[in-house]
Design an enzyme around this catalytic site. Structure first.
Site, PDB file in Angstrom:
ATOM      1  N   HIS A 289       1.014  -1.252   0.138  1.00  0.00           N
ATOM      2  CA  HIS A 289       0.025   0.023  -0.049  1.00  0.00           C
ATOM      3  C   HIS A 289       0.834   1.187  -0.028  1.00  0.00           C
ATOM      4  CE1 HIS A 289      -3.910   2.079   1.365  1.00  0.00           C
ATOM      5  NE2 HIS A 289      -2.849   3.180   1.262  1.00  0.00           N
TER       6      HIS A 289
ATOM      7  N   HIS B 148       0.917   5.566  -1.881  1.00  0.00           N
ATOM      8  CA  HIS B 148       0.626   6.434  -2.824  1.00  0.00           C
ATOM      9  C   HIS B 148       1.644   7.209  -3.700  1.00  0.00           C
ATOM     10  CE1 HIS B 148      -3.569   6.565  -1.015  1.00  0.00           C
ATOM     11  NE2 HIS B 148      -3.008   5.958  -0.141  1.00  0.00           N
TER      12      HIS B 148
ATOM     13  N   GLN C 275      -9.891   9.690  -4.064  1.00  0.00           N
ATOM     14  CA  GLN C 275      -9.659  10.125  -2.623  1.00  0.00           C
ATOM     15  C   GLN C 275     -10.778  11.048  -1.780  1.00  0.00           C
ATOM     16  OE1 GLN C 275      -6.418  10.607  -0.399  1.00  0.00           O
ATOM     17  NE2 GLN C 275      -8.256  10.757   0.582  1.00  0.00           N
TER      18      GLN C 275
ATOM     19  N   HIS D  73      -9.747   1.910   0.858  1.00  0.00           N
ATOM     20  CA  HIS D  73      -9.472   2.385   2.238  1.00  0.00           C
ATOM     21  C   HIS D  73     -10.664   2.324   3.136  1.00  0.00           C
ATOM     22  CE1 HIS D  73      -6.208   4.281  -0.096  1.00  0.00           C
ATOM     23  NE2 HIS D  73      -5.826   4.869   0.942  1.00  0.00           N
TER      24      HIS D  73
ATOM     25  N   TRP E 221       0.306  13.492   4.522  1.00  0.00           N
ATOM     26  CA  TRP E 221      -0.273  12.567   5.455  1.00  0.00           C
ATOM     27  C   TRP E 221       1.121  12.260   6.440  1.00  0.00           C
ATOM     28  CZ3 TRP E 221      -2.175  13.237   0.805  1.00  0.00           C
ATOM     29  CH2 TRP E 221      -3.684  13.045   0.908  1.00  0.00           C
TER      30      TRP E 221
END
Length: 424
Positions: free
Chosen positions: A58, A60, A155, A213, A318
């Site tokens: 996982h 991004h 998102q 998610h 994040w």
């Protein structure tokens, strides 16, 4: 290529010679000490651990290396990060060139840390799908280093984002591999359930895997995981669905967990847990003692469920650091999960290798005869040793070709003049 005197996982101290022909592992035999006579294409493992490349379950990539653009996350929370990312897009930071450069830098870091397979979520709520096109281009560019599996990730929500349903469908048409979702970010529970049905519908149309998610929120009433499990069984997609994060599980009571876990087992749900990320993002504003919002890795693992770990973010709103160092991620996950028992330590690399490969649907993964010759060489004897000493990656091999090699280093060699007797 011939790799000599390599240790293999779960084979103790027995050394092996591993032959590669035509990009495949063609022979794995006990080492003879004479196999390399007269050969030029030899990699002497010298007792190091030969294993399949790490799998980042996982990440991004389209967010990577954007920290501070347009501002830093001063609260450290998930929701400020989402707001920053919305401003990042609105202020024109997302360009093909910036995504390619930042994502390529992240991939190089991951590969340097032994990763050979990445499952990357890409935001598809941008009407131009700029980031998606860039990451799909990058996937082709880096195929000689590693394999990228691209998830179409809404998102801002499928239903909550203008045109979200159409953009998700278009992302799949353009070449995304996996359908994503974020039900807890829709405007209501009913909308969240509807968004999941849309995800499953789209996955069925494309015969695609699913990675959502799910319940990434400090709320014990966020229970979309049970909806995912029900839809998985209902649609006949058992073993093809991954729940990422699932941090609300950290807050579920034992009674609800007793009801939920059998449903997860029936659906053969896969999990992608991101311990370093969620240790940072979750628990803000909670009264002491502060829960840290990481899914119960040990309980899921003990139930026979497939749990993989991922980096999630690399220097973005994040998470302000990170470089795809999965041994660091693994160490954090085992600590927070109370999983430093000897049986788990002896197989701990599963969480960043085999389990991630299952999430990605990789059926030809591993160092065995007939599989593609993808491997890394770790300066370690076994799983526990690799974690304990944060083993260096000495070599990376992709399709039988060497991506990179590094010289072995040792603590004593790095400190001239220091001897064992001195240390005493």
């Amino acid at each position: 290529m011939l790799i000599t005197d390599a240790r293999l996982r779960h084979h103790g101290d027995t050394l092996h010679d591993v032959e590669i022909t035509g990009g495949l592992f063609t022979s794995v035999t006990p080492a003879t000490g004479t196999a390399n006579r007269g050969r030029q294409d030899v990699l002497d493992a010298d007792g190091a651990l030969l294993t399949a490349p790490f799998v980042d379950a996982h990440v991004h990539l389209d967010y990577a290396n954007t920290v501070g653009q347009p501002r830093h996350n001063t609260s450290g929370t998930l929701f400020e990060a989402i707001d920053i990312w919305a401003d990042h897009k609105a202020q024109g930071y997302v360009t093909r060139e910036s995504v390619l450069e930042n994502a390529a830098t992240a991939v190089r870091a991951e590969v340097g840390n032994g990763v050979g397979f990445l499952r990357t979520h890409v935001d598809v709520t941008d009407p131009a799908l700029t980031a998606l096109d860039a990451v799909l281009e990058l996937k082709d560019r880096v195929r000689d280093w590693c394999h990228l599996q691209v998830i179409a990730f809404p998102q801002n929500g499928i239903l909550a984002s203008p045109g979200g349903e159409e953009l998700l469908a278009e992302a799949m048409r353009r070449g995304a591999d996996v359908v994503g979702g974020i039900p807890h970010f829709e405007r209501s529970r009913e909308a969240g359930v509807a968004s999941l049905r849309h995800v499953f519908d789209l996955a069925e149309r494309h015969d695609a895997l699913i990675d959502v998610h799910c319940d990434e929120i400090d709320d014990d009433q966020s229970r979309f995981l049970e909806v995912m499990a029900e839809l998985t069984v209902e649609r006949g997609l058992v073993g093809r669905v991954t729940a990422s994060h699932a941090v609300a599980m950290a807050y579920y009571g034992p009674g609800y967990m007793a009801k939920l876990v059998p449903k997860l087992v029936q659906a053969q749900m896969r999990f992608a847990v991101n311990p370093t990320e969620n240790l940072q993002l979750q628990g803000w504003g909670q009264s002491a003692p502060m829960a840290r919002g990481v899914a119960p890795i040990g309980q899921l693992d003990a139930a026979g469920l497939n749990v993989a770990m991922g980096q999630d973010s690399i220097a973005d709103p994040w998470y302000p650091i990170g470089e795809g160092d999965l041994l660091r991620v693994l160490e954090s996950g085992l600590h927070v999960g109370h999983l430093l028992s000897e049986p788990v330590l002896q197989r701990c690399l599963d969480f960043i290798s085999d389990n991630g490969a299952r999430n990605m649907g990789l059926e030809d993964y591993g160092v065995r005869v007939g599989t593609p010759a993808d491997a890394i060489l770790l300066d370690a004897r076994d799983d526990k040793d690799a974690l304990w000493h944060h083993a260096d990656v000495l070599a990376s091999i992709r399709g039988g070709r060497t991506v990179f090699r590094r010289p072995r280093r040792g603590f004593l060699e790095a400190m001239p003049g220091l001897t064992v007797s001195d240390a005493g």
